[in-house]
Design a protein around this motif. Sequence first.
Motif, short mmCIF file in Angstrom:
data_model
loop_
_atom_site.label_atom_id
_atom_site.label_comp_id
_atom_site.label_asym_id
_atom_site.label_seq_id
_atom_site.Cartn_x
_atom_site.Cartn_y
_atom_site.Cartn_z
N HIS A 51 12.06 -1.75 11.98
CA HIS A 51 11.12 -1.77 11.19
C HIS A 51 10.88 -0.12 10.78
O HIS A 51 11.40 0.86 11.50
N THR A 52 10.43 0.04 9.54
CA THR A 52 10.06 1.55 8.86
C THR A 52 8.65 1.52 8.83
O THR A 52 8.05 0.77 8.24
N TYR A 53 8.17 2.66 9.42
CA TYR A 53 6.60 2.96 9.21
C TYR A 53 6.51 4.32 8.46
O TYR A 53 6.77 5.30 8.88
N LEU A 54 5.35 3.99 7.49
CA LEU A 54 5.18 5.37 6.68
C LEU A 54 3.95 5.79 6.97
O LEU A 54 2.86 5.06 7.10
N VAL A 55 3.67 7.10 7.60
CA VAL A 55 2.66 7.67 7.88
C VAL A 55 2.08 8.21 6.64
O VAL A 55 2.59 9.11 5.94
N THR A 56 0.77 7.74 6.21
CA THR A 56 0.22 8.46 4.98
C THR A 56 -1.30 8.54 5.04
O THR A 56 -1.78 8.40 6.29
N SER A 57 -1.82 8.92 4.22
CA SER A 57 -3.40 8.88 4.36
C SER A 57 -4.09 8.48 2.94
O SER A 57 -3.55 8.30 1.90
N ASN A 58 -5.45 8.30 2.94
CA ASN A 58 -6.06 8.31 1.86
C ASN A 58 -7.42 9.24 2.05
O ASN A 58 -7.62 9.93 3.08
N HIS A 59 -7.96 9.73 0.90
CA HIS A 59 -8.97 10.71 0.87
C HIS A 59 -10.09 10.39 -0.13
O HIS A 59 -9.75 9.84 -1.01
N ASN A 60 -11.02 11.18 0.18
CA ASN A 60 -12.43 11.16 -0.73
C ASN A 60 -12.62 12.44 -0.80
O ASN A 60 -13.45 13.10 0.19
N TYR A 61 -12.39 13.25 -1.59
CA TYR A 61 -12.66 14.83 -1.77
C TYR A 61 -14.01 15.04 -1.99
O TYR A 61 -14.47 16.02 -1.77
N GLU A 62 -14.91 14.09 -2.89
CA GLU A 62 -16.25 14.44 -2.99
C GLU A 62 -16.97 14.22 -1.83
O GLU A 62 -17.98 15.02 -1.46
N LYS A 63 -16.66 13.42 -0.77
CA LYS A 63 -17.52 13.11 0.38
C LYS A 63 -16.84 14.15 1.40
O LYS A 63 -17.15 14.17 2.57
N SER A 64 -15.46 14.86 1.12
CA SER A 64 -14.61 15.57 2.17
C SER A 64 -14.49 14.92 3.41
O SER A 64 -14.61 15.33 4.64
N THR A 65 -13.80 13.79 3.17
CA THR A 65 -13.22 12.96 4.23
C THR A 65 -11.68 12.32 3.98
O THR A 65 -11.38 12.45 3.00
N TRP A 66 -11.33 12.07 5.08
CA TRP A 66 -9.81 11.48 4.82
C TRP A 66 -9.52 10.59 5.88
O TRP A 66 -10.40 10.41 6.89
N ASN A 67 -8.54 9.39 5.70
CA ASN A 67 -8.32 8.52 6.68
C ASN A 67 -6.96 8.59 6.98
O ASN A 67 -6.01 8.95 6.09
N ALA A 68 -6.43 8.39 8.20
CA ALA A 68 -4.95 8.48 8.86
C ALA A 68 -4.63 6.65 8.50
O ALA A 68 -5.39 5.93 8.83
N VAL A 69 -3.40 6.77 7.81
CA VAL A 69 -2.88 5.32 7.52
C VAL A 69 -1.52 5.19 7.74
O VAL A 69 -0.67 6.27 7.54
N VAL A 70 -1.13 4.14 8.57
CA VAL A 70 0.06 3.81 8.70
C VAL A 70 0.77 2.29 8.41
O VAL A 70 -0.17 1.43 8.33
N LYS A 71 1.47 2.39 7.32
CA LYS A 71 2.06 0.98 6.88
C LYS A 71 3.44 0.69 7.44
O LYS A 71 4.29 1.64 7.55
N ASP A 72 3.53 -0.65 7.61
CA ASP A 72 4.96 -1.01 8.08
C ASP A 72 5.59 -1.46 6.68
O ASP A 72 5.06 -2.45 6.15
N GLU A 73 6.72 -0.83 6.44
CA GLU A 73 7.08 -0.93 4.99
C GLU A 73 8.11 -2.18 5.07
O GLU A 73 8.38 -2.82 4.30
N THR A 74 8.42 -2.64 6.47
CA THR A 74 9.34 -3.77 6.71
C THR A 74 8.60 -4.91 6.27
O THR A 74 9.02 -5.85 5.38
N ASP A 75 7.50 -5.22 6.71
CA ASP A 75 6.56 -6.27 6.42
C ASP A 75 5.63 -6.18 5.38
O ASP A 75 4.84 -7.16 5.30
N ASP A 76 5.62 -5.08 4.87
CA ASP A 76 4.71 -4.66 3.59
C ASP A 76 3.08 -4.91 3.90
O ASP A 76 2.46 -5.84 3.28
N ARG A 77 2.82 -4.18 4.91
CA ARG A 77 1.27 -4.43 5.60
C ARG A 77 0.84 -2.99 6.26
O ARG A 77 1.54 -2.20 6.81
N THR A 78 -0.43 -2.96 6.21
CA THR A 78 -1.09 -1.75 6.74
C THR A 78 -1.41 -2.07 8.23
O THR A 78 -2.11 -3.24 8.35
N ILE A 79 -1.02 -1.43 9.02
CA ILE A 79 -1.00 -1.67 10.64
C ILE A 79 -2.03 -0.96 11.25
O ILE A 79 -2.50 -1.24 12.22
N LEU A 80 -2.35 0.49 10.31
CA LEU A 80 -3.65 1.24 10.88
C LEU A 80 -4.32 2.02 9.85
O LEU A 80 -3.56 2.41 8.86
#
Length: 183
Positions: free
Chosen positions: A130-159
């Motif tokens: 499996h290949t896991y993409l460590v990525t993030s999303n953010h909201n600069y207006e609220k000054s927040t971010w989320n840690a996101v990990v996607k399993d690119e092999t199964d095409d799903r977000t695991i975290l």
Amino acid sequence: MQRPKCKNISRFLSVLIATVFMVNLASCGPSKKTYKLYAGPQLPSDKTAQLVCKGETIQINSVNAQKSPDGKDTFGKVTLEILPGDYHITVSFSGRSAPTVVGESYNYQVFYTHDSLHNVDITIKAEAGHTYLVTSNHNYEKSTWNAVVKDETDDRTILKEGPYPLNKIRTGDNRASSRVYRN
């Protein structure tokens, strides 16, 4: 029919060569490094997993307390070859924004940096092949971010963990050069 002058041809060739050279340099930007984070001989890809970080806003600081072999604070743009199993990954966030300020007779951009206040610890279970993409999303207006990990092999977000706070720092603006007057 008029023949082109030699000067024009040599000038054209000079510009063409310079353009090709610059395009080549631009395409060679910071390349993604690959590190093997397990001991022993190289294993086939169906016996290992890959942890990928494109280094756009999220950075991997350590994997199971192992830091970057380059001696830097983060691994940067990287692919990490790992064995199947549980992994403790420490990540951080660093981004940039430039919102536009619009007034009655002007508009300009204000530049900000957004950095995570603290490193964040996440845990994933890696599966072989499996290949896991460590990525993030953010909201600069609220000054927040989320840690996101996607399993690119199964095409799903695991975290997806967060939101975590960001430190917002104004670094400047282009008010003087971008003033636009409307009638």
